[in-house]
Design a protein around this motif. Sequence first.
Motif, PDB file in Angstrom:
ATOM      1  N   LEU A  35       0.808  -1.221   0.000  1.00  0.00           N
ATOM      2  CA  LEU A  35       0.000   0.000   0.000  1.00  0.00           C
ATOM      3  C   LEU A  35       0.838   1.266   0.000  1.00  0.00           C
ATOM      4  O   LEU A  35       0.344   2.337  -0.384  1.00  0.00           O
ATOM      5  N   ASP A  36       2.078   1.177   0.441  1.00  0.00           N
ATOM      6  CA  ASP A  36       2.934   2.358   0.504  1.00  0.00           C
ATOM      7  C   ASP A  36       3.585   2.690  -0.834  1.00  0.00           C
ATOM      8  O   ASP A  36       4.272   3.708  -0.942  1.00  0.00           O
ATOM      9  N   GLU A  37       3.380   1.866  -1.837  1.00  0.00           N
ATOM     10  CA  GLU A  37       3.934   2.123  -3.159  1.00  0.00           C
ATOM     11  C   GLU A  37       2.933   2.931  -3.989  1.00  0.00           C
ATOM     12  O   GLU A  37       1.774   2.529  -4.125  1.00  0.00           O
ATOM     13  N   PRO A  38       3.350   4.078  -4.544  1.00  0.00           N
ATOM     14  CA  PRO A  38       2.408   4.877  -5.353  1.00  0.00           C
ATOM     15  C   PRO A  38       2.033   4.161  -6.640  1.00  0.00           C
ATOM     16  O   PRO A  38       2.870   3.524  -7.290  1.00  0.00           O
ATOM     17  N   ILE A  39       0.773   4.267  -7.004  1.00  0.00           N
ATOM     18  CA  ILE A  39       0.241   3.635  -8.210  1.00  0.00           C
ATOM     19  C   ILE A  39      -0.208   4.738  -9.171  1.00  0.00           C
ATOM     20  O   ILE A  39      -0.958   5.636  -8.767  1.00  0.00           O
ATOM     21  N   PRO A  40       0.226   4.734 -10.420  1.00  0.00           N
ATOM     22  CA  PRO A  40      -0.191   5.779 -11.359  1.00  0.00           C
ATOM     23  C   PRO A  40      -1.703   5.765 -11.575  1.00  0.00           C
ATOM     24  O   PRO A  40      -2.315   4.713 -11.765  1.00  0.00           O
ATOM     25  N   GLY A  41      -2.299   6.963 -11.542  1.00  0.00           N
ATOM     26  CA  GLY A  41      -3.731   7.099 -11.786  1.00  0.00           C
ATOM     27  C   GLY A  41      -4.619   6.599 -10.670  1.00  0.00           C
ATOM     28  O   GLY A  41      -5.822   6.412 -10.880  1.00  0.00           O
ATOM     29  N   ILE A  42      -4.054   6.400  -9.468  1.00  0.00           N
ATOM     30  CA  ILE A  42      -4.836   5.804  -8.391  1.00  0.00           C
ATOM     31  C   ILE A  42      -5.847   6.782  -7.816  1.00  0.00           C
ATOM     32  O   ILE A  42      -6.882   6.372  -7.272  1.00  0.00           O
ATOM     33  N   VAL A  43      -5.603   8.095  -7.928  1.00  0.00           N
ATOM     34  CA  VAL A  43      -6.493   9.082  -7.301  1.00  0.00           C
ATOM     35  C   VAL A  43      -7.885   9.021  -7.926  1.00  0.00           C
ATOM     36  O   VAL A  43      -8.901   8.977  -7.218  1.00  0.00           O
ATOM     37  N   ASP A  44      -7.946   8.997  -9.233  1.00  0.00           N
ATOM     38  CA  ASP A  44      -9.249   8.950  -9.902  1.00  0.00           C
ATOM     39  C   ASP A  44      -9.958   7.621  -9.651  1.00  0.00           C
ATOM     40  O   ASP A  44     -11.182   7.587  -9.503  1.00  0.00           O
ATOM     41  N   ALA A  45      -9.192   6.533  -9.608  1.00  0.00           N
ATOM     42  CA  ALA A  45      -9.800   5.233  -9.312  1.00  0.00           C
ATOM     43  C   ALA A  45     -10.351   5.192  -7.892  1.00  0.00           C
ATOM     44  O   ALA A  45     -11.433   4.640  -7.642  1.00  0.00           O
ATOM     45  N   VAL A  46      -9.637   5.779  -6.941  1.00  0.00           N
ATOM     46  CA  VAL A  46     -10.117   5.824  -5.553  1.00  0.00           C
ATOM     47  C   VAL A  46     -11.402   6.648  -5.464  1.00  0.00           C
ATOM     48  O   VAL A  46     -12.333   6.276  -4.736  1.00  0.00           O
ATOM     49  N   ARG A  47     -11.453   7.737  -6.187  1.00  0.00           N
ATOM     50  CA  ARG A  47     -12.669   8.552  -6.157  1.00  0.00           C
ATOM     51  C   ARG A  47     -13.884   7.754  -6.631  1.00  0.00           C
ATOM     52  O   ARG A  47     -14.978   7.857  -6.061  1.00  0.00           O
ATOM     53  N   LEU A  48     -13.694   6.918  -7.646  1.00  0.00           N
ATOM     54  CA  LEU A  48     -14.795   6.093  -8.138  1.00  0.00           C
ATOM     55  C   LEU A  48     -15.216   5.048  -7.117  1.00  0.00           C
ATOM     56  O   LEU A  48     -16.413   4.866  -6.845  1.00  0.00           O
ATOM     57  N   ARG A  49     -14.256   4.351  -6.518  1.00  0.00           N
ATOM     58  CA  ARG A  49     -14.600   3.298  -5.561  1.00  0.00           C
ATOM     59  C   ARG A  49     -15.143   3.861  -4.246  1.00  0.00           C
ATOM     60  O   ARG A  49     -15.967   3.223  -3.583  1.00  0.00           O
ATOM     61  N   VAL A  50     -14.729   5.040  -3.858  1.00  0.00           N
ATOM     62  CA  VAL A  50     -15.280   5.661  -2.650  1.00  0.00           C
ATOM     63  C   VAL A  50     -16.766   5.960  -2.840  1.00  0.00           C
ATOM     64  O   VAL A  50     -17.569   5.790  -1.908  1.00  0.00           O
ATOM     65  N   GLN A  51     -17.133   6.358  -4.025  1.00  0.00           N
ATOM     66  CA  GLN A  51     -18.554   6.604  -4.283  1.00  0.00           C
ATOM     67  C   GLN A  51     -19.362   5.317  -4.181  1.00  0.00           C
ATOM     68  O   GLN A  51     -20.501   5.327  -3.696  1.00  0.00           O
ATOM     69  N   ASP A  52     -18.771   4.212  -4.624  1.00  0.00           N
ATOM     70  CA  ASP A  52     -19.469   2.930  -4.505  1.00  0.00           C
ATOM     71  C   ASP A  52     -19.658   2.543  -3.037  1.00  0.00           C
ATOM     72  O   ASP A  52     -20.755   2.109  -2.631  1.00  0.00           O
ATOM     73  N   ILE A  53     -18.597   2.685  -2.239  1.00  0.00           N
ATOM     74  CA  ILE A  53     -18.700   2.334  -0.814  1.00  0.00           C
ATOM     75  C   ILE A  53     -19.618   3.302  -0.088  1.00  0.00           C
ATOM     76  O   ILE A  53     -20.321   2.920   0.857  1.00  0.00           O
ATOM     77  N   ARG A  54     -19.632   4.528  -0.522  1.00  0.00           N
ATOM     78  CA  ARG A  54     -20.504   5.524   0.113  1.00  0.00           C
ATOM     79  C   ARG A  54     -21.963   5.117   0.035  1.00  0.00           C
ATOM     80  O   ARG A  54     -22.754   5.371   0.946  1.00  0.00           O
ATOM     81  N   GLY A  55     -22.339   4.456  -1.038  1.00  0.00           N
ATOM     82  CA  GLY A  55     -23.723   4.029  -1.171  1.00  0.00           C
ATOM     83  C   GLY A  55     -24.032   2.691  -0.521  1.00  0.00           C
ATOM     84  O   GLY A  55     -25.187   2.421  -0.195  1.00  0.00           O
ATOM     85  N   SER A  56     -23.002   1.857  -0.313  1.00  0.00           N
ATOM     86  CA  SER A  56     -23.250   0.521   0.232  1.00  0.00           C
ATOM     87  C   SER A  56     -22.878   0.367   1.701  1.00  0.00           C
ATOM     88  O   SER A  56     -23.177  -0.672   2.301  1.00  0.00           O
ATOM     89  N   LEU A  57     -22.229   1.351   2.310  1.00  0.00           N
ATOM     90  CA  LEU A  57     -21.743   1.220   3.680  1.00  0.00           C
ATOM     91  C   LEU A  57     -22.904   1.197   4.679  1.00  0.00           C
ATOM     92  O   LEU A  57     -23.837   2.000   4.582  1.00  0.00           O
ATOM     93  N   ASP A  58     -22.804   0.276   5.627  1.00  0.00           N
ATOM     94  CA  ASP A  58     -23.768   0.209   6.725  1.00  0.00           C
ATOM     95  C   ASP A  58     -23.332   1.212   7.799  1.00  0.00           C
ATOM     96  O   ASP A  58     -22.355   0.981   8.530  1.00  0.00           O
ATOM     97  N   ARG A  59     -24.032   2.315   7.922  1.00  0.00           N
ATOM     98  CA  ARG A  59     -23.620   3.399   8.811  1.00  0.00           C
ATOM     99  C   ARG A  59     -23.719   3.020  10.290  1.00  0.00           C
ATOM    100  O   ARG A  59     -23.078   3.668  11.129  1.00  0.00           O
ATOM    101  N   ASP A  60     -24.486   2.017  10.612  1.00  0.00           N
ATOM    102  CA  ASP A  60     -24.614   1.594  12.011  1.00  0.00           C
ATOM    103  C   ASP A  60     -23.593   0.526  12.377  1.00  0.00           C
ATOM    104  O   ASP A  60     -23.016   0.554  13.468  1.00  0.00           O
ATOM    105  N   ALA A  61     -23.353  -0.410  11.478  1.00  0.00           N
ATOM    106  CA  ALA A  61     -22.438  -1.515  11.785  1.00  0.00           C
ATOM    107  C   ALA A  61     -20.976  -1.120  11.636  1.00  0.00           C
ATOM    108  O   ALA A  61     -20.111  -1.622  12.367  1.00  0.00           O
ATOM    109  N   ALA A  62     -20.666  -0.217  10.718  1.00  0.00           N
ATOM    110  CA  ALA A  62     -19.271   0.146  10.471  1.00  0.00           C
ATOM    111  C   ALA A  62     -18.600   0.764  11.694  1.00  0.00           C
ATOM    112  O   ALA A  62     -17.492   0.346  12.064  1.00  0.00           O
ATOM    113  N   PRO A  63     -19.214   1.747  12.386  1.00  0.00           N
ATOM    114  CA  PRO A  63     -18.544   2.278  13.592  1.00  0.00           C
ATOM    115  C   PRO A  63     -18.359   1.225  14.679  1.00  0.00           C
ATOM    116  O   PRO A  63     -17.338   1.232  15.390  1.00  0.00           O
ATOM    117  N   ARG A  64     -19.296   0.304  14.792  1.00  0.00           N
ATOM    118  CA  ARG A  64     -19.177  -0.734  15.807  1.00  0.00           C
ATOM    119  C   ARG A  64     -18.021  -1.681  15.494  1.00  0.00           C
ATOM    120  O   ARG A  64     -17.225  -2.032  16.388  1.00  0.00           O
TER     121      ARG A  64
END
Length: 669
Positions: free
Chosen positions: A104-133
Amino acid sequence: MARGPSDPGNAGARPSRRYRPAGAWLVLLSLLAAAPLALPPAHAALDRDAGAAATAPSTLPELPRLAPIARPEPDITAIRELDRVLDQLTSHDARSRESARAGLDEPIPGIVDAVRLRVQDIRGSLDRDAAPRVLAEARREGRKALKGEKDDDGRDAKKKGADAKDGKSDKGAKKGAGDAKKGAGDTKKDAKKSAADEKKGAGETKKDAKADQGAKKGADDEKDESEGDWLDFMLAVPRPRDSAWRDVVKLLAMERMLVAAGTTPAVRELIALHAYFGELLRIDLQRQIAKLRDKAVPALIEARQHDAKIVQRWANKQLDLLGRAIPGEAIASNDTQILADVLRAYGRVRDVDAMRAILSFCNSDRARLRDAAREAISAIGEPGIWQLRDAYLNLTGDKPPREWSWDRIARELFATYDRARLAEVYKLMDAGVAAASAGKLAEATDAFDKVLARAPLFERRKEMVGAYVERARSLADDRREDALAMLRKALRLDPTGEHAKKIEAEIAYLEGALLIDRGTPDKFVLDRALELDPAHTGAKAALASLGDKVAERKSQKNRYIAAGAVGIAAMLAMFFIARRRSDPAPSPRQASAAPPQPHAAPQPHAAPQPHAAPQPPSRPQASAAPSQPHAAAQEPPPQASATPPPSQADEEPPPSAGPEPGPQSRDAG
């Protein structure tokens, strides 16, 4: 007011001397009406500046525009790489999780845009009650493990310290006894004085105690929360089948990837995580921002104007913790790219308080910083007009005219900066122009090369085109490559000028001439030269000579082809003849060498003859041939005489079953 003829003072005076006829008044009034009133010197100077302003803006540099924040579409390769890493982190195999965590400590080219896409996916699927627990349980277990390790280390350290202390205590005991006696008197004297001071400060101490306890408690809690790595805590208690656990692990892993990237767009995505998930990742995000330090400053400045108030407050707090809350502190960086991003960030938020810090970089020797500062001033615009006026006054010693707008002041300021910075460049330019006018083309182009080395985008670069073209034409044929380089430089200086097509035609002609000299002619480039400049004599002559050479080469080629065909035909004929000779018809000797036919089987009624003496074995015919050549020639082949036809064998069986006599026995008989 002039006195009239009826005034007492005018008695005895002639009217012709007192005032002129009425025509003089009319002339004076007409002059006053036609001529403007006398103006104060200051207003006259303003008018002169205004008159000059009508022509000056055409020669002033244009203001650069600050580009908006770009969020391009993610690269499919980066998305696949990100998915691969996230799948390994959340897999059932512990070894796969460890290897993915280490990468994970190795930089990956173009990773910023890919992370933005996957964060949006997790944002919609995350269980807001179970995740903090799930995260709280993992942190609790991780803190327990860390405390256990610290306790073990502390016990070992105390044990070692006690052993060392016992050894030194005996040596220091005697010395301490003497010091104690000596300081006893001083202690009694200071006791009374310190008692009064303690009573005086007791009240203030009690007041501050509660506040200090509350602050200390909050700091300790936050320190306990932030100890250790949350991703390691989550991976220490794997739950691959739990969707909340997988989502939290992916979020924490993507945080580490963004930190490894370390760019301003990556920090923007980190701040967006705080806006999306709130307190779930706040403390971990603070730790990642602290690791980035100056790299996080530009995005944090931009976050001051974030849509979410909670993000604005958080960004201000992080800047304060980093010691970059004010513009003078924010620009204290040695990294040129970070500093340029900071200047552009102030421009995006239109921070007027940062105008003076930005103006200090408008004349920087580093083009990246200079462009970033001017873009920021252009983005701030009208609110910074007073700082621009002060900067102009400090630079020139004159106040800018009141009618000048902020952009006019900025352009005048930048032009003045450029003239001061490029004073030597202007001298070289003037020397080059003078040399070109005198026909000294070599000196002129050398001076222009120095100018372009100092300022590639020099505003008077179009004046250099003629000198480069004339110098290229004056070079001999053996220096065509140098001439080609000069023509290309002239075309880059003014690609849309009136002589651009002729320069392109000359470039195409020289390229074609070089190809002809190398023995690889190309008719296309010469046709291109004539297309751009139909009157180009050199291209016409080169095409004509090229046609003659091509025709000559074609005739020779046909001869070579015919000769090759004849040679190939001759070789084929020789091959077939040799093959036919290698397969002759079978000779009689080859026929006699065929294997003999089997003899007829003996009849059952033939009785053995015991009285017959055994005959010696017959020798082959080949061995007897040298001694009796005439016998071999007279006798028929053995096969034809020894093997009778099948019909005769059936009708007349042999008289005895004995061995057939050989050639010697027949001769003897």
